[in-house]
Scaffold this active site. Structure first.
Site, mmCIF file in Angstrom:
data_model
loop_
_atom_site.group_PDB
_atom_site.id
_atom_site.type_symbol
_atom_site.label_atom_id
_atom_site.label_comp_id
_atom_site.label_asym_id
_atom_site.label_seq_id
_atom_site.Cartn_x
_atom_site.Cartn_y
_atom_site.Cartn_z
ATOM 1 N N LYS A 50 0.712 -1.163 -0.090
ATOM 2 C CA LYS A 50 -0.229 -0.135 0.431
ATOM 3 C C LYS A 50 0.706 1.010 0.403
ATOM 4 O O LYS A 50 1.919 1.399 0.653
ATOM 5 C CB LYS A 50 -0.691 -0.081 1.288
ATOM 6 C CG LYS A 50 -1.290 1.047 1.508
ATOM 7 C CD LYS A 50 -2.911 1.775 0.768
ATOM 8 C CE LYS A 50 -3.684 2.807 0.498
ATOM 9 N NZ LYS A 50 -4.322 3.599 -0.173
ATOM 10 N N ASN A 74 -13.013 5.058 -4.877
ATOM 11 C CA ASN A 74 -12.518 4.663 -3.721
ATOM 12 C C ASN A 74 -11.921 6.414 -3.214
ATOM 13 O O ASN A 74 -11.488 7.563 -4.512
ATOM 14 C CB ASN A 74 -11.142 3.718 -3.378
ATOM 15 C CG ASN A 74 -9.787 4.747 -4.101
ATOM 16 O OD1 ASN A 74 -9.189 4.970 -3.409
ATOM 17 N ND2 ASN A 74 -9.861 4.557 -5.224
ATOM 18 N N SER A 75 -11.993 6.912 -2.163
ATOM 19 C CA SER A 75 -11.469 7.594 -1.406
ATOM 20 C C SER A 75 -10.774 7.343 0.233
ATOM 21 O O SER A 75 -10.976 7.401 0.838
ATOM 22 C CB SER A 75 -12.447 8.632 -0.757
ATOM 23 O OG SER A 75 -11.700 9.990 -0.848
ATOM 24 N N CYS A 139 -1.450 10.550 -6.109
ATOM 25 C CA CYS A 139 -2.686 9.769 -4.961
ATOM 26 C C CYS A 139 -4.096 11.224 -5.762
ATOM 27 O O CYS A 139 -3.759 12.185 -5.412
ATOM 28 C CB CYS A 139 -2.921 10.365 -3.817
ATOM 29 S SG CYS A 139 -3.862 9.652 -2.593
HETATM 30 C C1 DHB Z 1 -5.060 6.432 -2.568
HETATM 31 C C2 DHB Z 1 -5.469 6.519 -3.831
HETATM 32 C C3 DHB Z 1 -4.982 6.221 -4.990
HETATM 33 O O1 DHB Z 1 -5.116 6.096 -5.852
HETATM 34 C C4 DHB Z 1 -3.529 6.483 -4.760
HETATM 35 O O2 DHB Z 1 -2.598 6.120 -5.832
HETATM 36 C C5 DHB Z 1 -3.157 6.512 -3.245
HETATM 37 C C6 DHB Z 1 -3.808 6.378 -2.476
HETATM 38 C C7 DHB Z 1 -5.734 6.476 -1.330
HETATM 39 O O3 DHB Z 1 -6.489 7.163 -1.410
HETATM 40 O O4 DHB Z 1 -4.991 5.897 -0.121
#
Ligand code: DHB
Length: 337
Positions: A50, A74-75, A139
Site C-alpha cells: 500500500k 475510492n477515497s 493520489c
Molecule cells: C490512495 C488512492 C490512490 O489512487 C493512490 O494512488 C494512493 C492512495 C488513497 O486514497 O489511499
C-alpha cells in the site's frame, strides 16, 4: 509461456519474472495477512505494498470504497501502516521470487526524501527487503493536495530533488543502485500532456537520474457515483468524490500505456494498470506496450484467485493465436495504415 523480463534503464539489473502480474498498489496490500496472500498466490509474480507515509495513517472515514459491475470508486486517504512496517514485512520474504515493491506517497517532498533515502541506504547495505520502489505521483484523494503528476513544473523540480538522492549515493559509492525505480502516473487525456510528461522524464534520465519503469495509470481522479434508489453518493469522504477504477477506465489506461510506450518504450518498461478483468484485457495491455500487468478493482472483487484465472485465460488466448511467449506480444499493436 507467461515469463516476462524487466530491467533497469542501464540494463544493470534484470529480472525474469514467472508471469507479468502484480497487484495494484492500494488493493489488497495494506496488512500482513493480505500481503501474505499475495506473496503466496500463484500467477502473481510480484507484490507491491500500500502506498505509504513515514508513519501509520488511519485514512478517510468509511464508507470509502465501493464497486459495482463495471467500476470502482475510492477515497481511502492513504490508510497505511507506515514505511517501517512494509520494509520489515518484505524483509521476512527473503527467498521469494519476483519484484517486491514499496509504493511511496508521502504528504510532502520531505517525507518522500526521507523514505527514499532510508530505502536507498538499506539497499546499499545489501539488506534484502525490497528490489523496487514506485513513487506515487497521482493520489487523487488527499484534501488540499493536488496530484503532482498534473503539475508539470512542480513535478520536474520534485523529481530532481528526489532522484538526486540516488544519483548522489551512486557517485559517493561508485556503485549502481540495485533498486528499480518507477513512477505511478495519473491518467493523461491530451496529446500535449503525454509529450510534456515524456520530456520531463527524458530530461531526468539525461541527467543520470534513474527512472526504470512507469505505472500507467492510477485511478481517474475525482469521479462521482450516485445511487438512484437512495439519491445519495456511495462513499463518504469529499462529498462522494473519488478515484475511479475498473473496466470503464480501460480505454484510458490502454491509451496511456500505448502513448508512453511510443514515447519512452526504448528507455524504460511499463506496468499496465486499469480495467484488467480477464485474459483479453491483459492481452490488450501487452499489445499496447505493458511488460507487467497490475490488477486492482478485480482483485478487490475476487481476491488473489483472480491472478490464476486471468493468467490461464491469457495463456489460452496466446496459444490460440500461436504465441509462444509474452515478448512476442508486448507493444505489437497494429495501427490501420
Ligand atoms: C490512495 C488512492 C490512490 O489512487 C493512490 O494512488 C494512493 C492512495 C488513497 O486514497 O489511499
Amino acid at each position: 509461456m507467461l515469463k516476462t523480463n524487466v530491467k533497469s534503464t542501464d540494463e544493470n539489473i534484470q529480472y525474469s519474472l514467472d508471469n507479468p502480474f502484480v497487484n495494484a498498489s492500494g488493493c489488497y496490500c495494506r496488512t500482513k495477512d493480505k500481503l501474505n496472500q499475495l506473496i503466496t498466490s500463484p500467477y502473481c509474480s510480484s507484490v507491491i505494498s500500500k502506498t505509504c507515509t513515514p508513519n501509520h495513517r488511519i485514512g478517510n472515514p468509511e464508507p470509502r470504497y465501493h464497486h459495482d459491475e463495471n467500476m470502482s470508486i475510492n477515497s481511502m486517504g492513504l490508510p497505511n501502516l507506515g514505511i517501517d512496517f512494509y520494509l520489515a514485512y518484505f524483509n521476512t520474504c527473503e527467498n521469494t521470487q519476483g519484484l517486491k515493491i514499496v509504493s511511496l506517497g508521502g504528504m510532502s517532498l520531505n517525507d518522500n526524501m526521507t523514505m527514499l533515502g532510508a530505502i536507498v541506504d538499506r539497499s546499499f547495505k545489501k539488506l534484502p527487503d525490497i528490489n523496487a520502489v514506485e513513487i506515487n505521483l497521482s493520489c487523487p484523494n488527499l484534501v488540499g493536495h493536488g496530484q503532482l503528476g498534473y503539475n508539470i513544473n512542480n513535478m520536474n523540480t520534485y523529481l530532481i530533488k528526489l532522484l538526486n538522492i540516488i544519483a548522489r549515493k551512486e557517485l559517493e559509492t561508485q556503485e549502481k543502485c540495485k533498486l528499480l525505480i518507477g513512477l505511478k502516473l495519473p491518467p493523461y487525456f491530451d496529446m500535449c500532456q503525454f509529450e510534456q510528461i515524456a520530456n520531463v522524464i527524458k530530461d531526468q534520465m539525461n541527467y543520470g537520474r534513474r527512472i526504470d519503469f512507469l505505472t500507467c495509470i492510477n485511478s481517474i481522479g475525482n469521479g462521482l457515483v450516485i445511487d438512484t434508489d437512495s439519491e445519495s453518493v456511495v462513499i463518504k469522504p469529499k462529498g462522494g468524490f473519488g478515484g475511479i477504477g475498473g473496466s470503464i477506465i480501460k480505454p484510458t489506461a490502454l491509451a496511456n500505456v500505448r502513448k508512453f510506450y511510443e514515447l519512452l518504450g526504448d528507455k524504460l518498461f511499463i506496468i499496465g494498470c486499469g480495467g484488467i478483468t480477464n485474459g483479453e484485457d491483459a492481452f490488450q495491455h501487452l499489445l499496447a506496450g505493458a511488460s507487467m500487468l497490475s490488477i486492482g478493482t478485480q482483485l478487490m472483487k475476487e481476491g488473489p484467485d483472480v491472478f490464476k484465472r486471468i493468467g490461464l485465460e491469457l495463456e489460452t488466448i496466446m496459444k490460440q493465436k500461436g504465441y509462444k511467449n509474452i515478448n512476442e506480444v508486448i507493444g505489437k499493436l497494429k495501427i490501420i495504415p
